[in-house]
Motif scaffolding. Structure first.
Motif, short mmCIF file in Angstrom:
data_model
loop_
_atom_site.label_atom_id
_atom_site.label_comp_id
_atom_site.label_asym_id
_atom_site.label_seq_id
_atom_site.Cartn_x
_atom_site.Cartn_y
_atom_site.Cartn_z
N ASP A 1 -4.08 1.99 -2.18
CA ASP A 1 -5.40 1.30 -2.23
C ASP A 1 -5.23 -0.29 -2.59
O ASP A 1 -6.39 -0.90 -2.04
CB ASP A 1 -6.35 1.92 -3.14
CG ASP A 1 -7.76 1.61 -3.05
OD1 ASP A 1 -8.27 1.17 -2.10
OD2 ASP A 1 -8.18 1.30 -4.18
N PRO A 2 -4.51 -0.60 -3.53
CA PRO A 2 -4.54 -2.19 -3.85
C PRO A 2 -4.23 -3.07 -2.40
O PRO A 2 -4.52 -4.08 -2.28
CB PRO A 2 -3.56 -2.18 -4.73
CG PRO A 2 -3.36 -0.83 -5.43
CD PRO A 2 -3.57 -0.03 -4.56
N TRP A 3 -3.47 -2.31 -1.58
CA TRP A 3 -2.99 -3.16 -0.55
C TRP A 3 -3.58 -2.95 0.95
O TRP A 3 -3.46 -3.60 1.72
CB TRP A 3 -1.35 -2.85 -0.37
CG TRP A 3 -0.69 -2.56 -1.61
CD1 TRP A 3 -0.07 -1.63 -1.68
CD2 TRP A 3 -0.60 -3.39 -2.63
NE1 TRP A 3 0.57 -1.74 -3.27
CE2 TRP A 3 0.38 -3.00 -3.68
CE3 TRP A 3 -1.24 -4.74 -2.80
CZ2 TRP A 3 0.51 -3.57 -5.10
CZ3 TRP A 3 -0.67 -5.33 -4.08
CH2 TRP A 3 -0.02 -4.79 -5.04
N ILE A 4 -4.01 -1.57 1.18
CA ILE A 4 -4.70 -1.08 2.43
C ILE A 4 -6.15 -1.03 2.40
O ILE A 4 -6.47 0.14 1.48
CB ILE A 4 -3.88 0.00 3.26
CG1 ILE A 4 -2.39 -0.15 3.08
CG2 ILE A 4 -4.63 0.48 4.20
CD1 ILE A 4 -1.99 -1.37 4.19
N ARG B 1 -4.27 -18.57 -2.16
CA ARG B 1 -4.65 -18.46 -3.53
C ARG B 1 -6.11 -17.65 -3.51
O ARG B 1 -6.94 -18.13 -2.94
CB ARG B 1 -4.68 -19.49 -4.54
CG ARG B 1 -3.37 -20.07 -4.53
CD ARG B 1 -3.05 -21.56 -5.09
NE ARG B 1 -3.97 -22.37 -4.73
CZ ARG B 1 -4.71 -23.23 -5.41
NH1 ARG B 1 -4.41 -23.20 -6.77
NH2 ARG B 1 -5.48 -24.09 -4.91
N GLU B 2 -6.14 -16.49 -4.43
CA GLU B 2 -7.39 -15.98 -4.59
C GLU B 2 -8.25 -15.58 -3.31
O GLU B 2 -9.14 -16.08 -3.23
CB GLU B 2 -8.28 -16.58 -5.51
CG GLU B 2 -7.46 -16.78 -6.84
CD GLU B 2 -8.25 -17.34 -7.89
OE1 GLU B 2 -9.56 -17.82 -7.81
OE2 GLU B 2 -7.73 -17.68 -9.27
N SER B 3 -7.47 -15.13 -2.43
CA SER B 3 -8.04 -15.12 -0.86
C SER B 3 -9.18 -13.88 -0.71
O SER B 3 -9.73 -13.75 0.17
CB SER B 3 -6.92 -15.17 0.12
OG SER B 3 -5.94 -14.15 -0.33
N TYR B 4 -8.63 -12.76 -1.39
CA TYR B 4 -9.55 -11.60 -1.36
C TYR B 4 -9.90 -10.75 -2.73
O TYR B 4 -9.09 -10.84 -3.64
CB TYR B 4 -8.92 -10.51 -0.27
CG TYR B 4 -7.73 -10.08 -0.86
CD1 TYR B 4 -7.77 -8.66 -1.36
CD2 TYR B 4 -6.38 -10.45 -0.91
CE1 TYR B 4 -6.63 -7.95 -1.82
CE2 TYR B 4 -5.12 -10.00 -1.25
CZ TYR B 4 -5.39 -8.51 -1.83
OH TYR B 4 -4.25 -8.02 -2.12
N PRO B 5 -11.01 -10.24 -2.83
CA PRO B 5 -11.24 -9.64 -4.06
C PRO B 5 -10.93 -8.04 -3.86
O PRO B 5 -10.97 -7.59 -2.71
CB PRO B 5 -12.93 -9.54 -4.00
CG PRO B 5 -13.32 -9.60 -2.46
CD PRO B 5 -12.20 -10.12 -1.98
N GLN C 1 -11.27 -4.53 -6.68
CA GLN C 1 -11.78 -4.14 -7.79
C GLN C 1 -12.21 -5.22 -9.01
O GLN C 1 -11.75 -5.13 -10.13
CB GLN C 1 -10.65 -3.11 -8.61
CG GLN C 1 -10.39 -1.90 -7.74
CD GLN C 1 -9.49 -1.14 -8.57
OE1 GLN C 1 -9.14 -1.10 -9.47
NE2 GLN C 1 -9.55 0.06 -7.94
N GLY C 2 -13.03 -6.43 -8.36
CA GLY C 2 -13.43 -7.44 -9.11
C GLY C 2 -12.60 -8.43 -9.69
O GLY C 2 -12.86 -9.29 -10.37
N VAL C 3 -11.37 -8.48 -9.24
CA VAL C 3 -10.17 -9.42 -9.17
C VAL C 3 -10.04 -10.23 -7.98
O VAL C 3 -9.79 -9.48 -6.94
CB VAL C 3 -9.19 -8.90 -9.72
CG1 VAL C 3 -8.00 -10.09 -10.19
CG2 VAL C 3 -9.48 -8.38 -11.14
N ARG C 4 -9.83 -11.57 -7.97
CA ARG C 4 -9.49 -12.30 -7.02
C ARG C 4 -7.69 -12.19 -6.71
O ARG C 4 -7.06 -12.39 -7.49
CB ARG C 4 -9.74 -13.73 -6.95
CG ARG C 4 -11.35 -13.92 -6.83
CD ARG C 4 -12.23 -13.72 -5.69
NE ARG C 4 -11.59 -14.24 -4.64
CZ ARG C 4 -12.28 -14.19 -3.40
NH1 ARG C 4 -13.33 -13.45 -3.31
NH2 ARG C 4 -11.87 -14.62 -2.17
N ASN C 5 -7.47 -11.82 -5.43
CA ASN C 5 -5.97 -11.80 -5.45
C ASN C 5 -5.41 -12.74 -4.20
O ASN C 5 -5.93 -13.30 -3.45
CB ASN C 5 -5.69 -10.48 -4.83
CG ASN C 5 -5.97 -9.19 -5.96
OD1 ASN C 5 -5.00 -8.88 -6.56
ND2 ASN C 5 -6.95 -8.83 -6.07
N ASP C 6 -4.03 -13.16 -4.53
CA ASP C 6 -3.54 -13.85 -3.56
C ASP C 6 -2.89 -13.34 -2.31
O ASP C 6 -2.71 -11.99 -2.46
CB ASP C 6 -2.33 -14.65 -4.31
CG ASP C 6 -2.63 -15.72 -5.57
OD1 ASP C 6 -4.00 -15.90 -5.41
OD2 ASP C 6 -1.70 -16.05 -6.12
#
Length: 179
Positions: free
Chosen positions: A35-38, A156-160, A162-167
């Protein structure tokens, strides 16, 4: 239907809507790690939504803009690979993958993605193949390295999620660099 042997007992073949029950069972086993990746892992939670995910890929395969393949190990769906994007006009595509924990460490993803890149470059004439991953997903970055891809960028911070922006890391290989 075609099937490509990846290793003893492991094969790559199309993943289609009629396999939604099998896909759902696989997602239920893999969801926590996938889930975190797909992005569609968290939305394929019942037979209707699993069928819809697979139908979207089938429709986009017909449009020649995406493709989805499953990886079976000893007859059980354990992961897959896909063309997240496939743009014949520009000659660019993006590959992606996922794998449930029970099938890791066997080189299945690297072999499966190599099959997709070979087809994209050698058969379809793609010029550029990209791989996008979260830098925290070191397994994914390692696949890109094993495939001879070059890390070109960090968004950087390209997608959210679970409420956190991820690279997002962008890796790529050009047709001229592919074996």
């Amino acid at each position: 239907m075609f099937s490509i042997e990846l290793a003893e007992g492991a094969e790559l073949r199309p993943l289609e809507p009629w396999q939604a029950a099998e896909f759902l069972a696989h997602m239920d086993r893999a969801r926590a790690t996938v889930d975190p990746w797909i992005p569609w892992a968290s939305v394929s939670t019942d037979l209707e939504s699993a069928t819809a995910t697979l139908q979207r890929y089938a429709d986009n395969t017909a449009r020649d803009t995406q493709r989805l393949y499953g990886i079976w190990l000893d007859g059980t769906l354990v992961g897959g690979t896909m063309f997240v994007a496939f743009d014949v006009r520009s000659g660019n595509c993006e590959v992606g993958c996922w794998l449930e924990p029970a099938a890791t460490g066997r080189g299945l993803i690297t072999r499966a993605v190599r099959v997709l890149i070979d087809w994209a470059v050698k058969t379809r004439g793609m010029h550029r193949v990209e791989w996008h991953c979260n830098p925290a997903n070191t397994n994914s970055s390692n696949v890109a390295r094993r495939l001879g891809m070059t890390r070109e960028a960090l968004l950087r911070e390209s997608y959210p999620w679970q409420g956190v922006r991820n690279d997002t890391e962008i890796w790529a290989v050009l047709a001229s660099e592919w074996e």
